[in-house]
Design a protein around this motif. Structure first.
Motif, PDB file in Angstrom:
ATOM      1  N   ASP A  48      39.562 137.885 118.755  1.00  0.00           N
ATOM      2  CA  ASP A  48      39.316 139.247 119.233  1.00  0.00           C
ATOM      3  C   ASP A  48      40.497 140.201 119.139  1.00  0.00           C
ATOM      4  OD1 ASP A  48      36.756 138.347 119.940  1.00  0.00           O
ATOM      5  OD2 ASP A  48      37.450 137.748 121.933  1.00  0.00           O
ATOM      6  N   GLY A  49      41.708 139.685 118.987  1.00  0.00           N
ATOM      7  CA  GLY A  49      42.859 140.575 119.022  1.00  0.00           C
ATOM      8  C   GLY A  49      43.789 140.507 117.826  1.00  0.00           C
ATOM      9  N   TYR A  50      43.761 139.411 117.116  1.00  0.00           N
ATOM     10  CA  TYR A  50      44.709 139.192 116.019  1.00  0.00           C
ATOM     11  C   TYR A  50      44.625 140.274 114.951  1.00  0.00           C
ATOM     12  CZ  TYR A  50      47.061 136.999 112.074  1.00  0.00           C
ATOM     13  OH  TYR A  50      47.892 136.749 111.011  1.00  0.00           O
ATOM     14  N   ASP A  51      43.430 140.665 114.570  1.00  0.00           N
ATOM     15  CA  ASP A  51      43.262 141.623 113.476  1.00  0.00           C
ATOM     16  C   ASP A  51      43.873 142.988 113.791  1.00  0.00           C
ATOM     17  OD1 ASP A  51      41.989 139.775 111.847  1.00  0.00           O
ATOM     18  OD2 ASP A  51      39.999 140.314 112.590  1.00  0.00           O
ATOM     19  N   ALA A  52      44.021 143.316 115.061  1.00  0.00           N
ATOM     20  CA  ALA A  52      44.580 144.608 115.459  1.00  0.00           C
ATOM     21  C   ALA A  52      46.111 144.615 115.465  1.00  0.00           C
ATOM     22  CB  ALA A  52      44.059 144.996 116.847  1.00  0.00           C
ATOM     23  N   LEU A  53      46.728 143.458 115.270  1.00  0.00           N
ATOM     24  CA  LEU A  53      48.188 143.374 115.270  1.00  0.00           C
ATOM     25  C   LEU A  53      48.779 143.995 114.003  1.00  0.00           C
ATOM     26  CD1 LEU A  53      48.745 139.683 116.467  1.00  0.00           C
ATOM     27  CD2 LEU A  53      48.848 141.766 117.852  1.00  0.00           C
ATOM     28  N   THR A  54      50.011 144.456 114.128  1.00  0.00           N
ATOM     29  CA  THR A  54      50.740 144.916 112.944  1.00  0.00           C
ATOM     30  C   THR A  54      51.147 143.692 112.123  1.00  0.00           C
ATOM     31  OG1 THR A  54      52.904 144.784 113.995  1.00  0.00           O
ATOM     32  CG2 THR A  54      51.682 146.865 114.259  1.00  0.00           C
ATOM     33  N   GLN A  60      53.122 139.194 126.150  1.00  0.00           N
ATOM     34  CA  GLN A  60      52.601 140.234 127.040  1.00  0.00           C
ATOM     35  C   GLN A  60      51.341 140.881 126.467  1.00  0.00           C
ATOM     36  OE1 GLN A  60      53.932 140.633 130.184  1.00  0.00           O
ATOM     37  NE2 GLN A  60      51.927 141.598 130.373  1.00  0.00           N
ATOM     38  N   VAL A  61      51.319 141.099 125.157  1.00  0.00           N
ATOM     39  CA  VAL A  61      50.120 141.656 124.501  1.00  0.00           C
ATOM     40  C   VAL A  61      48.924 140.732 124.739  1.00  0.00           C
ATOM     41  CG1 VAL A  61      49.063 142.121 122.248  1.00  0.00           C
ATOM     42  CG2 VAL A  61      51.351 142.990 122.756  1.00  0.00           C
ATOM     43  N   ILE A  62      49.130 139.445 124.560  1.00  0.00           N
ATOM     44  CA  ILE A  62      48.046 138.465 124.738  1.00  0.00           C
ATOM     45  C   ILE A  62      47.608 138.433 126.198  1.00  0.00           C
ATOM     46  CG2 ILE A  62      47.455 136.007 124.626  1.00  0.00           C
ATOM     47  CD1 ILE A  62      49.438 135.882 122.186  1.00  0.00           C
ATOM     48  N   LEU A  63      48.557 138.406 127.122  1.00  0.00           N
ATOM     49  CA  LEU A  63      48.202 138.381 128.544  1.00  0.00           C
ATOM     50  C   LEU A  63      47.472 139.655 128.960  1.00  0.00           C
ATOM     51  CD1 LEU A  63      51.411 136.805 130.102  1.00  0.00           C
ATOM     52  CD2 LEU A  63      49.132 135.764 129.930  1.00  0.00           C
ATOM     53  N   ASP A  64      47.910 140.799 128.457  1.00  0.00           N
ATOM     54  CA  ASP A  64      47.234 142.066 128.797  1.00  0.00           C
ATOM     55  C   ASP A  64      45.794 142.067 128.313  1.00  0.00           C
ATOM     56  OD1 ASP A  64      49.533 142.988 130.006  1.00  0.00           O
ATOM     57  OD2 ASP A  64      50.130 144.272 128.313  1.00  0.00           O
ATOM     58  N   ARG A  65      45.518 141.397 127.192  1.00  0.00           N
ATOM     59  CA  ARG A  65      44.155 141.344 126.660  1.00  0.00           C
ATOM     60  C   ARG A  65      43.233 140.496 127.510  1.00  0.00           C
ATOM     61  NH1 ARG A  65      42.362 143.487 122.124  1.00  0.00           N
ATOM     62  NH2 ARG A  65      40.545 142.262 121.636  1.00  0.00           N
ATOM     63  N   VAL A  66      43.771 139.468 128.152  1.00  0.00           N
ATOM     64  CA  VAL A  66      42.912 138.571 128.911  1.00  0.00           C
ATOM     65  C   VAL A  66      42.786 138.964 130.378  1.00  0.00           C
ATOM     66  CG1 VAL A  66      43.298 136.614 127.394  1.00  0.00           C
ATOM     67  CG2 VAL A  66      44.727 136.881 129.412  1.00  0.00           C
TER      68      VAL A  66
END
Length: 83
Positions: A31-37, A75-81
């Motif tokens: 759900d989040g990997y594709d949005a990463l730079t 932090q990006v991963i934790l903020d997503r969950v």
């Protein structure tokens, strides 16, 4: 520049020895990997190369990674969950 892992390999690399890490990393790849730079994707691959006890400690907030880019990605991963 090193070639990035393809999604199936990322999914496999997210299967860890700890359920706590599995429930953070596997959904993030979907759900989040594709949005990463591009840089964040490279940092994510470096994060996956870290040892499970270190990852657990960082994600649970018991310690911080000495690598600022890895810590920012955590932090990006934790903020997503977080709800």
């Amino acid at each position: 520049m090193a070639e990035l892992m393809i999604k199936p390999r990322l999914r496999w690399a997210c299967r860890r020895g700890m359920l706590e890490l599995d429930v953070l990393l596997a959904p993030f790849v979907e759900d989040g990997y594709d949005a990463l730079t591009l840089q964040q994707k490279q940092d994510f691959e470096r994060l996956l190369a870290c040892d499970d006890p270190d990852l657990f400690s960082w994600f649970m907030g018991h310690a911080k990674s000495s690598d600022a880019a890895i810590q920012a990605l955590i932090q990006v991963i934790l903020d997503r969950v977080r709800v």
